[in-house]
Structure formats: C-alpha cells, structure tokens
Motif scaffolding. Structure first.
Motif, short mmCIF file in Angstrom:
data_model
loop_
_atom_site.label_atom_id
_atom_site.label_comp_id
_atom_site.label_asym_id
_atom_site.label_seq_id
_atom_site.Cartn_x
_atom_site.Cartn_y
_atom_site.Cartn_z
N UNK A 200 2.35 -1.46 8.89
CA UNK A 200 0.64 -1.16 8.93
C UNK A 200 -0.18 -1.72 7.80
N UNK A 201 0.40 -1.73 6.58
CA UNK A 201 -0.41 -2.11 5.39
C UNK A 201 -0.51 -3.61 5.49
N UNK B 92 0.72 -1.31 -0.18
CA UNK B 92 -0.06 -0.08 -0.02
C UNK B 92 0.75 1.41 0.22
N UNK C 253 4.75 2.62 8.57
CA UNK C 253 3.51 2.44 7.42
C UNK C 253 3.60 1.24 6.83
N UNK D 167 -0.70 -1.10 -10.19
CA UNK D 167 -1.28 -1.26 -8.82
C UNK D 167 -2.75 -0.41 -8.98
N UNK E 123 -5.67 3.06 -1.37
CA UNK E 123 -5.81 1.88 -0.61
C UNK E 123 -7.11 2.01 0.12
N UNK F 16 -13.09 -2.07 9.72
CA UNK F 16 -11.99 -1.64 10.68
C UNK F 16 -10.83 -1.26 9.63
N UNK F 17 -10.42 -1.81 8.78
CA UNK F 17 -9.36 -1.35 7.69
C UNK F 17 -9.36 0.12 7.29
N UNK G 167 -1.84 10.86 9.54
CA UNK G 167 -0.33 10.69 10.14
C UNK G 167 0.51 11.26 8.80
N UNK H 52 -8.45 2.40 9.96
CA UNK H 52 -7.00 2.32 10.09
C UNK H 52 -6.38 3.15 8.95
N UNK H 53 -6.79 3.17 7.81
CA UNK H 53 -6.38 3.94 6.81
C UNK H 53 -6.60 5.49 6.76
N UNK I 216 -0.19 4.86 -1.35
CA UNK I 216 -0.63 5.60 -0.50
C UNK I 216 -1.95 5.28 0.03
N UNK I 217 -2.31 5.74 1.24
CA UNK I 217 -3.70 5.57 2.13
C UNK I 217 -4.77 5.86 1.24
N UNK J 195 -3.88 6.73 8.95
CA UNK J 195 -2.56 6.52 8.29
C UNK J 195 -2.50 8.08 7.37
N UNK K 29 -2.63 -4.98 7.73
CA UNK K 29 -3.99 -5.10 7.58
C UNK K 29 -4.31 -6.25 6.48
N UNK L 212 -9.70 -12.27 9.97
CA UNK L 212 -11.30 -12.31 9.99
C UNK L 212 -11.83 -13.40 9.17
#
Lengths: 191, 191
Positions: free
Chosen positions: B151-152, A103, B148, B83, A111, A173-174, A184, A177-178, A107-108, A181, B155, B162
DNA sequence: ACTTACATGTAACGAGTTACATGATTGC
DNA sequence: GCAATCATGTAACTCGTTACATGTAAGT
C-alpha cells in the motif's frame, strides 16, 4: 571550465538586461521560484570565469563597489550554444516519498503528517506562483520585458502550477488512503 | 557522520529484508524510480560506516565474496530517528524550464523541441511506473511484502503518476501556446 | 543612529558521480 | 568458452551550500 549550468543561468539572466551579481541571483530566486537556485558561492566565481572568457563585461554601477554586468556578442553566441545542449537530468531525491515508501516502519499517522507537509508546500508554491504571475504581468505592462518574453516566463509558471496542483490532488488522495490504513491497523491491534 | 540521506535509504531498504549492497542499490533504482538514486560510490562507504556504528551486520552470502547485510535492533532504532527528521528539500534545478524561461533567445521552434522532450520523458515515466505497479502487486502476491507495505509503495507510485500526468497536460498546453508564438513571429517577420 | 537591503567575495566542507580495478557465478 | 549479471571497492573530480568577512546606501 566547470559548471556550465550556473554559467548558463547567469548568461541567460543577462540576456534580458544588464545586472549586478546580486541582482542576477535575485532574479533567479524570485522569478524561477521552485525550479532553479543559485548561491553566491556559485554566482561570483562563475562571473569571474565569464569575465575572463570575455563573455560578459563589467561597467561600474551607480553604487560604489557595485559592478553591472552585460553580455558581450561572444557571450550571446556562447549562451545560444549552452541553450542548445540538452538539459542535464536532475538526480531525483524526494525525501518525502522515500519516507512514505518505507511507511510501515513509522506507521500511518506519521505518514499522514508527512503527506500533509507536502500538501502545505504545494499550496505555498501555488501562492508564490500566483505572485510571480502578477510580477511578470506588471513587468510586461511597464515595458521591462516584451510580450514574447512574458509569454515564455508564464509558461514556466504554468509548469509549476500544474505540478503543484498534481501534488495537491495526490496528497488528498493519499491522505484518504492513510486514514483507511489507520483504521485497519486499529482493527488489527484491538482484535 | 556525513550524508544521513544515503544511510537513511540503505537502512530503509534493509528494513524490508536483508540484502547485499548491490541489491540495495537495485531496489532503490528499480522501485523508487524517478524519486531516488544512489551510486555505488555512495552505497559502499555508507555501508562501511553503518557496520562500524553497529547499525547493520554482515552475514556471508551464498555467493563467495558477497556480503548480505541485516538491520540490527540499534539500526532499526536509528532508522526510526532518521525517518522522523524532516525531509531535506531538494535544491530545484530544472534545465528544461530554465531554457524555456529564456525562450526568446532560442525562439519558439527550439522551445517546442524542448517541451516535446519533456513530454516524452513524462510518457516514459508513466510506462516505468506501470511496470513498478505490476512488480509491487507480484511481490505482494508471492508474499515478499505484506499488504500494508504494498500500500505504501503504491502511494509513491501514484505520486509519480500524478506528477507525470501533470507534466503531460502542461506539455500539450505549452506546445499549443508555442505554435501560436511561432505564427506570430512569422507574421512579424513577413510584415 | 539604526536597521534593512544591496553588494562582493572566499574558504571549508559535504555530497555525489564517474571511471576504474577486480573478481565470482550463471546461462548459453 | 564467453557474455551478462552479480558483487565490492577506491580515487579523482565536480558541484554546491554554508558560514564568514567586509563594506555601502537608503529609509525611518
């Protein structure tokens, strides 16, 4: 003889009732939504092989040119053999998770779009499964399948539902989290 | 140029750090457990194509005969393009659910064995994912990847968790249902 | 009449695995 | 010295999709 997987699927559908190749594919596509798929390019050659092996027989259908297939006794025996073989593990290839794993390259925000897409697909799947549930109940009600058959079919629907709900929970949930991110990253670049 | 999927995976691994073809495959197998797989028969031809296209360059590795690959700037651009393409939906083929859907042919006991197998695989997967979690934390700790990136990666581990927990819950629910079916069948045959 | 769904089939292509062949390096 | 791991590569084969070609029947 290649692809016992497709042949297994064809024989299995015919174990419920006789059907044309077209109808076999429709059953697979509609009822086994999300966990099985066959294309015509696979189905028809498979049927030819099964006929040649005497596992299914063809009666002429109501429609000219259509061929209704039934399972022979040998075919049912062979189906039992195939069902007893351990399921071949599907080679896993999840394009969404591959992209998310790396990711940082995108970038977030990108994602988040990816995960949102996965969330949407999970919701669509839940809607589809609800429709299958209704269809199975309806078919039980008018005697197309018996109680036990309906029971097995609903178990597979339930598997899809569990999986889709898990995907939904993970996506939420993800996504959270993103968002963290993203903030941040903003804090870092503005510093 | 065929199979952008494998090429995407190779380029993505190289976006973290340079590696040999062997190491690329190891990363894919160890870290993307359960949601990606590549064989050597795919990796090496893909690398040749990527080299020919100037997307990766080869430096000689420490070991004679080993080739360490790095991403070029063009390679990173191309990775970004890949991507951004929407993930190709994996054709679904779940052998366990196919067998369960037609469970009446085999009967409830055989189906219970099938579901028990699926349950076991889910538990194994949870154990593997726990190990990946530890490995990712360790790599973050010694600076192999940054916060970071970790973190990805976590995830995607969470996605697996899950999914595995959902499989576990479904298996338990279904096993209970199959027990009821077995009793019903007994009652019918003894009647 | 026309569109949609039903129905069958094939050929070309793409993608992926398996098995094989070969050899270097490291740890015991 | 030997085994395990690292390392690269190819060829045969299997599996599967896509696109094409063809035609019937039912509903509007």
């Amino acid at each position: 003889m290649p692809s016992s997987q497709t042949e297994l699927a064809v024989l299995a559908v015919l174990s419920i009732r006789p059907a044309t190749g077209y109808a076999i594919r429709a059953t697979l596509a509609e009822r086994l939504t999300g966990f099985w798929s066959e294309s015509f390019g696979q189905i028809y050659p498979a049927i030819s092989r099964l006929q040649a092996a005497g596992l299914v027989v063809a009666d002429d259908g109501a429609r000219s040119g259509s061929v209704v297939l039934s399972l022979t006794d040998t075919g049912r025996d062979h189906l039992l053999d195939l069902l007893r073989t351990p399921p071949v593990p599907a080679r896993p290839r999840n394009g969404t998770l591959l992209r998310l794993f790396f990711g940082q390259v995108q970038g977030p925000e990108a994602c988040a779009a990816l995960v949102a897409g996965a969330r949407q697909r999970a919701e669509d799947q839940l809607a589809e499964l609800a429709a299958v549930r209704v269809a199975v109940e309806a078919e039980r009600a008018d005697g197309g399948i018996d109680d036990d058959q309906a029971c097995y079919q609903l178990m597979t629907v339930s598997a899809g539902e569990h999986s889709a709900r898990a995907a939904l929970a993970w996506a939420d949930e993800t996504l959270a989290g993103l968002t963290r991110l993203t903030e941040r990253t903003r804090a870092r670049t503005s510093r």
